[in-house]
Scaffold this active site. Structure first.
Site, PDB file in Angstrom:
ATOM      1  N   CYS A   1       0.829  -1.202   0.000  1.00 52.82           N
ATOM      2  CA  CYS A   1       0.000   0.000   0.000  1.00 52.82           C
ATOM      3  C   CYS A   1       0.868   1.257   0.000  1.00 52.82           C
ATOM      4  O   CYS A   1       1.551   1.522  -0.977  1.00 52.82           O
ATOM      5  CB  CYS A   1      -0.969  -0.060   1.184  1.00 52.82           C
ATOM      6  SG  CYS A   1      -2.394   1.011   0.981  1.00 52.82           S
TER       7      CYS A   1
ATOM      8  N   HIS B   1      -3.272  -5.862   1.194  1.00 54.74           N
ATOM      9  CA  HIS B   1      -2.569  -6.017   2.476  1.00 54.74           C
ATOM     10  C   HIS B   1      -2.485  -7.486   2.893  1.00 54.74           C
ATOM     11  O   HIS B   1      -3.380  -7.977   3.601  1.00 54.74           O
ATOM     12  CB  HIS B   1      -3.333  -5.260   3.568  1.00 54.74           C
ATOM     13  CG  HIS B   1      -3.232  -3.780   3.457  1.00 54.74           C
ATOM     14  ND1 HIS B   1      -2.284  -3.046   4.135  1.00 54.74           N
ATOM     15  CD2 HIS B   1      -3.953  -2.895   2.748  1.00 54.74           C
ATOM     16  CE1 HIS B   1      -2.426  -1.761   3.849  1.00 54.74           C
ATOM     17  NE2 HIS B   1      -3.435  -1.642   3.003  1.00 54.74           N
TER      18      HIS B   1
ATOM     19  N   GLU C   1      -0.670  -8.717   5.152  1.00 57.58           N
ATOM     20  CA  GLU C   1      -0.511  -8.789   6.610  1.00 57.58           C
ATOM     21  C   GLU C   1      -1.856  -8.731   7.343  1.00 57.58           C
ATOM     22  O   GLU C   1      -1.932  -9.039   8.527  1.00 57.58           O
ATOM     23  CB  GLU C   1       0.432  -7.680   7.102  1.00 57.58           C
ATOM     24  CG  GLU C   1      -0.181  -6.286   7.262  1.00 57.58           C
ATOM     25  CD  GLU C   1      -0.375  -5.546   5.944  1.00 57.58           C
ATOM     26  OE1 GLU C   1      -0.101  -6.124   4.878  1.00 57.58           O
ATOM     27  OE2 GLU C   1      -0.796  -4.372   5.984  1.00 57.58           O
TER      28      GLU C   1
END
EC number: 6.3.5.3
Lengths: 84, 228
Positions: free
Chosen positions: B86, B195, B197
């Protein structure tokens, strides 16, 4: 002292989603004659005189930071001013 | 294996990244502030999402001049895995470590929801644990993820198999050729808008992102750990 005005806009071949939305809004207000809207940034810099050529310095600042030349064009105006 | 999570003023996915590495992946990880001189102690560098320097001027435009960027360039030259997610991707683009630039989403809105991605290239150090063509679900959260590059760059990206992830089905932001993530020519710097994560445990709504981090560890073990 110099007053420098920097204009940054998306390159012509890069779609400008904000500009398109504003064009649509203007059309809905019946300004049908609007052909295109490009939205950009306007920056005003106050720059002290130095040994270096002001034009070269401003160009360098635009290339390095103020514009992303992958998608943006820039132009600038330099005006000599007296600061009291 | 030791990971660095680089923290800029305005980063806000650094904690998620740290959690993914320490709790879900089970590897060593440290936060690194953006003013450090060296990243020599780390095996992989993670640039988290967020709004570094308030996204002023352009996303990533100011962060790219942080002191740590010299160390990141050095790590990139050394071939260490570098992942920018991002805002981390935006910083890598502004720094010239990856080609192209980000425009505002074509919807003009900030989009925050899970999307489907297709793994286009599973022969990278970031994607070896996925199948080629595998469709995974990973959340996105951005206002400027509308990837752009010129025709020549696009040809290079395609020819070198540098497009790693594409949006599958609907393109959420208008990105060129549905591009969601790309690697550099050498293959050790990955930038992606989604994302991973945030998708490392079923409790988070899915764990499709975990294999990305496991791929990095697998790559590193193969290169550094001698098995007898």
């Amino acid at each position: 002292m110099y007053k420098v005005k920097v204009y940054v806009t998306l390159r012509e071949n890069v779609l400008d989603p904000q500009g398109n939305a504003v064009k649509g809004a203007l059309h809905s207000l019946n300004y049908r004659e609007v052909q295109d809207v490009r939205i950009g940034k306007f920056m005003e810099l106050l720059v002290e005189k130095s040994d270096r050529d002001i034009d070269a310095v401003v160009k360098e600042m635009c290339e390095k930071l103020l514009a992303n030349t992958v998608i943006e064009d820039y132009r600038y105006e330099i005006e000599e001013v007296v600061v009291q | 294996m030791k990971f660095a999570v680089v923290v800029f003023p305005g980063s806000n996915c650094d904690v998620d990244m740290y959690h993914a590495i320490s709790d879900e992946l089970g590897e060593e990880v440290e936060y690194v502030w953006h003013d450090v001189d060296s990243l020599d102690d780390f095996d992989a560098i993670l640039l988290p999402g967020g709004f570094s320097y308030g996204d002023y001027l352009r996303s990533g435009a100011i962060a790219r001049f942080s002191n740590v960027m010299k160390a990141i360039k050095k790590a990139a030259d050394e071939g260490k895995p570098i992942l920018g997610v991002c805002n981390g991707f935006q910083i890598l683009l502004e720094a010239g470590l990856l080609p192209g630039a980000m425009r505002r989403n074509n919807t003009l809105t900030f989009i925050c929801r899970p999307v489907k991605l297709r793994v286009e290239n599973n022969e990278t150090m970031f994607t070896s644990q996925y199948e080629r063509g595998e469709v995974i679900t990973i959340p996105i959260a951005h206002g400027e993820g509308n990837y752009y590059c010129d025709e020549q760059t696009l040809q290079q990206l395609t020819a070198n198999n540098q497009i790693v992830f594409r949006y599958e089905g609907e393109n959420p932001n208008g990105s060129l050729q549905n591009i969601a993530g790309i690697v550099n020519e050498k293959g050790n710097v990955l930038g992606m808008m989604p994302h991973p994560e945030r998708a490392v445990h079923e409790l988070l709504g899915g764990a499709d992102g975990l294999k990305l981090f496991q791929s990095i560890v697998t790559y590193w073990r193969d290169a550094h750990v001698v098995t007898t």
